[in-house]
Write a protein that holds these residues in place. Structure first.
Motif, PDB file in Angstrom:
ATOM      1  N   ASP A   2       0.826  -1.198   0.000  1.00 46.32           N
ATOM      2  CA  ASP A   2       0.000   0.000   0.000  1.00 46.32           C
ATOM      3  C   ASP A   2       0.865   1.254   0.000  1.00 46.32           C
ATOM      4  O   ASP A   2       1.873   1.316   0.687  1.00 46.32           O
ATOM      5  N   VAL A   3       0.438   2.239  -0.780  1.00 45.04           N
ATOM      6  CA  VAL A   3       1.104   3.541  -0.806  1.00 45.04           C
ATOM      7  C   VAL A   3       0.251   4.473   0.039  1.00 45.04           C
ATOM      8  O   VAL A   3      -0.944   4.621  -0.218  1.00 45.04           O
ATOM      9  N   LYS A   4       0.850   5.081   1.072  1.00 42.43           N
ATOM     10  CA  LYS A   4       0.093   5.914   2.001  1.00 42.43           C
ATOM     11  C   LYS A   4       0.626   7.340   2.027  1.00 42.43           C
ATOM     12  O   LYS A   4       1.822   7.567   1.877  1.00 42.43           O
ATOM     13  N   ASP A   5      -0.289   8.301   2.236  1.00 38.96           N
ATOM     14  CA  ASP A   5       0.112   9.701   2.353  1.00 38.96           C
ATOM     15  C   ASP A   5       0.568   9.991   3.781  1.00 38.96           C
ATOM     16  O   ASP A   5       0.690   9.079   4.610  1.00 38.96           O
ATOM     17  N   CYS A   6       0.810  11.258   4.096  1.00 43.73           N
ATOM     18  CA  CYS A   6       1.337  11.631   5.411  1.00 43.73           C
ATOM     19  C   CYS A   6       0.366  11.316   6.544  1.00 43.73           C
ATOM     20  O   CYS A   6       0.775  11.146   7.686  1.00 43.73           O
ATOM     21  N   ASN A   7      -0.929  11.211   6.250  1.00 42.34           N
ATOM     22  CA  ASN A   7      -1.932  10.923   7.274  1.00 42.34           C
ATOM     23  C   ASN A   7      -2.286   9.443   7.354  1.00 42.34           C
ATOM     24  O   ASN A   7      -3.136   9.061   8.146  1.00 42.34           O
ATOM     25  N   GLY A   8      -1.668   8.628   6.515  1.00 44.11           N
ATOM     26  CA  GLY A   8      -1.935   7.199   6.538  1.00 44.11           C
ATOM     27  C   GLY A   8      -3.061   6.763   5.614  1.00 44.11           C
ATOM     28  O   GLY A   8      -3.462   5.608   5.625  1.00 44.11           O
ATOM     29  N   ASN A   9      -3.602   7.686   4.804  1.00 50.45           N
ATOM     30  CA  ASN A   9      -4.636   7.328   3.832  1.00 50.45           C
ATOM     31  C   ASN A   9      -3.996   6.610   2.652  1.00 50.45           C
ATOM     32  O   ASN A   9      -2.923   6.980   2.200  1.00 50.45           O
ATOM     33  N   ILE A  10      -4.661   5.588   2.155  1.00 51.49           N
ATOM     34  CA  ILE A  10      -4.122   4.814   1.037  1.00 51.49           C
ATOM     35  C   ILE A  10      -4.353   5.572  -0.267  1.00 51.49           C
ATOM     36  O   ILE A  10      -5.455   6.033  -0.542  1.00 51.49           O
ATOM     37  N   LEU A  11      -3.286   5.707  -1.063  1.00 50.80           N
ATOM     38  CA  LEU A  11      -3.355   6.392  -2.357  1.00 50.80           C
ATOM     39  C   LEU A  11      -3.503   5.361  -3.465  1.00 50.80           C
ATOM     40  O   LEU A  11      -2.919   4.282  -3.403  1.00 50.80           O
ATOM     41  N   ALA A  12      -4.286   5.718  -4.484  1.00 49.30           N
ATOM     42  CA  ALA A  12      -4.497   4.843  -5.635  1.00 49.30           C
ATOM     43  C   ALA A  12      -4.078   5.567  -6.911  1.00 49.30           C
ATOM     44  O   ALA A  12      -3.941   6.788  -6.924  1.00 49.30           O
ATOM     45  N   GLY A  14      -4.200   7.554 -10.119  1.00 50.11           N
ATOM     46  CA  GLY A  14      -5.146   8.552 -10.596  1.00 50.11           C
ATOM     47  C   GLY A  14      -5.694   9.494  -9.540  1.00 50.11           C
ATOM     48  O   GLY A  14      -6.447  10.399  -9.859  1.00 50.11           O
ATOM     49  N   ASP A  15      -5.354   9.284  -8.268  1.00 49.51           N
ATOM     50  CA  ASP A  15      -5.812  10.182  -7.206  1.00 49.51           C
ATOM     51  C   ASP A  15      -5.192  11.571  -7.359  1.00 49.51           C
ATOM     52  O   ASP A  15      -4.190  11.740  -8.046  1.00 49.51           O
ATOM     53  N   SER A  16      -5.774  12.544  -6.668  1.00 47.04           N
ATOM     54  CA  SER A  16      -5.189  13.879  -6.571  1.00 47.04           C
ATOM     55  C   SER A  16      -4.658  14.052  -5.157  1.00 47.04           C
ATOM     56  O   SER A  16      -5.270  13.593  -4.195  1.00 47.04           O
ATOM     57  N   VAL A  17      -3.504  14.713  -5.050  1.00 50.28           N
ATOM     58  CA  VAL A  17      -2.899  14.953  -3.736  1.00 50.28           C
ATOM     59  C   VAL A  17      -2.543  16.423  -3.603  1.00 50.28           C
ATOM     60  O   VAL A  17      -2.412  17.145  -4.595  1.00 50.28           O
ATOM     61  N   THR A  18      -2.379  16.868  -2.359  1.00 49.68           N
ATOM     62  CA  THR A  18      -2.027  18.248  -2.050  1.00 49.68           C
ATOM     63  C   THR A  18      -0.709  18.257  -1.295  1.00 49.68           C
ATOM     64  O   THR A  18      -0.491  17.419  -0.413  1.00 49.68           O
ATOM     65  N   LEU A  19       0.180  19.213  -1.616  1.00 48.26           N
ATOM     66  CA  LEU A  19       1.453  19.324  -0.908  1.00 48.26           C
ATOM     67  C   LEU A  19       1.219  19.906   0.484  1.00 48.26           C
ATOM     68  O   LEU A  19       0.405  20.813   0.649  1.00 48.26           O
ATOM     69  N   ILE A  20       1.951  19.391   1.478  1.00 50.30           N
ATOM     70  CA  ILE A  20       1.792  19.889   2.845  1.00 50.30           C
ATOM     71  C   ILE A  20       2.904  20.848   3.247  1.00 50.30           C
ATOM     72  O   ILE A  20       2.874  21.401   4.335  1.00 50.30           O
ATOM     73  N   LYS A  21       3.894  21.057   2.375  1.00 48.87           N
ATOM     74  CA  LYS A  21       4.945  22.044   2.632  1.00 48.87           C
ATOM     75  C   LYS A  21       5.527  22.524   1.313  1.00 48.87           C
ATOM     76  O   LYS A  21       5.339  21.881   0.290  1.00 48.87           O
ATOM     77  N   LYS A  26      14.407  20.247  -7.823  1.00 48.60           N
ATOM     78  CA  LYS A  26      15.785  20.225  -8.310  1.00 48.60           C
ATOM     79  C   LYS A  26      15.803  20.263  -9.829  1.00 48.60           C
ATOM     80  O   LYS A  26      15.049  19.565 -10.488  1.00 48.60           O
ATOM     81  N   GLY A  27      16.658  21.106 -10.394  1.00 49.36           N
ATOM     82  CA  GLY A  27      16.842  21.170 -11.836  1.00 49.36           C
ATOM     83  C   GLY A  27      15.812  21.996 -12.578  1.00 49.36           C
ATOM     84  O   GLY A  27      15.960  22.243 -13.755  1.00 49.36           O
ATOM     85  N   ALA A  28      14.755  22.453 -11.897  1.00 48.19           N
ATOM     86  CA  ALA A  28      13.719  23.216 -12.595  1.00 48.19           C
ATOM     87  C   ALA A  28      13.635  24.652 -12.092  1.00 48.19           C
ATOM     88  O   ALA A  28      12.899  25.452 -12.627  1.00 48.19           O
ATOM     89  N   ASN A  29      14.375  24.993 -11.061  1.00 54.03           N
ATOM     90  CA  ASN A  29      14.410  26.346 -10.512  1.00 54.03           C
ATOM     91  C   ASN A  29      13.002  26.853 -10.169  1.00 54.03           C
ATOM     92  O   ASN A  29      12.668  28.002 -10.413  1.00 54.03           O
ATOM     93  N   VAL A  30      12.167  25.945  -9.635  1.00 55.45           N
ATOM     94  CA  VAL A  30      10.791  26.257  -9.278  1.00 55.45           C
ATOM     95  C   VAL A  30      10.554  25.811  -7.842  1.00 55.45           C
ATOM     96  O   VAL A  30      11.077  24.798  -7.411  1.00 55.45           O
ATOM     97  N   THR A  31       9.768  26.588  -7.100  1.00 57.58           N
ATOM     98  CA  THR A  31       9.344  26.170  -5.770  1.00 57.58           C
ATOM     99  C   THR A  31       7.844  25.932  -5.806  1.00 57.58           C
ATOM    100  O   THR A  31       7.081  26.818  -6.180  1.00 57.58           O
ATOM    101  N   LEU A  32       7.441  24.718  -5.457  1.00 55.96           N
ATOM    102  CA  LEU A  32       6.023  24.398  -5.382  1.00 55.96           C
ATOM    103  C   LEU A  32       5.523  24.775  -4.001  1.00 55.96           C
ATOM    104  O   LEU A  32       6.087  24.357  -2.997  1.00 55.96           O
ATOM    105  N   THR A  36      -0.455  23.188  -3.198  1.00 50.84           N
ATOM    106  CA  THR A  36      -0.502  22.906  -4.630  1.00 50.84           C
ATOM    107  C   THR A  36      -1.112  21.521  -4.849  1.00 50.84           C
ATOM    108  O   THR A  36      -0.743  20.561  -4.174  1.00 50.84           O
ATOM    109  N   VAL A  37      -2.053  21.426  -5.775  1.00 51.42           N
ATOM    110  CA  VAL A  37      -2.711  20.150  -6.069  1.00 51.42           C
ATOM    111  C   VAL A  37      -1.991  19.463  -7.222  1.00 51.42           C
ATOM    112  O   VAL A  37      -1.749  20.064  -8.260  1.00 51.42           O
TER     113      VAL A  37
END
Length: 70
Positions: A2-12, A14-21, A26-32, A36-37
């Motif tokens: 199982d792949v789990k997020d930071c809260n222990g929810n199982i990811l599948a 095609g799901d959508s996730v949100t960044l928590i920080k 690296k290599g793209a000179n971008v900060t997310l 961000t979804v």
């Protein structure tokens, strides 16, 4: 395996996730920014990593400890 997020929810495939920080890409000179979804994720062989696309970055690999299920 199982792949789990930071809260222990199982990811599948095609799901959508949100960044928590803010994350520097690296290599793209971008900060997310926190909140961000990342849509339609792809699971990898490593249960601690997922792939996704964000507006400017394609093929982005994220650690699951930095995301929560949207």
């Amino acid at each position: 395996m199982d792949v789990k997020d930071c809260n222990g929810n199982i990811l599948a495939e095609g799901d959508s996730v949100t960044l928590i920080k803010d994350l520097k890409v690296k290599g793209a000179n971008v900060t997310l920014k926190r909140g961000t979804v990342v849509k339609s994720i792809h699971l990898t062989d490593d249960p601690e990593e997922i792939e996704g696309k964000v507006e400017k970055v394609k093929g982005l690999v994220l650690k699951t400890c930095f995301v929560k299920k949207a």
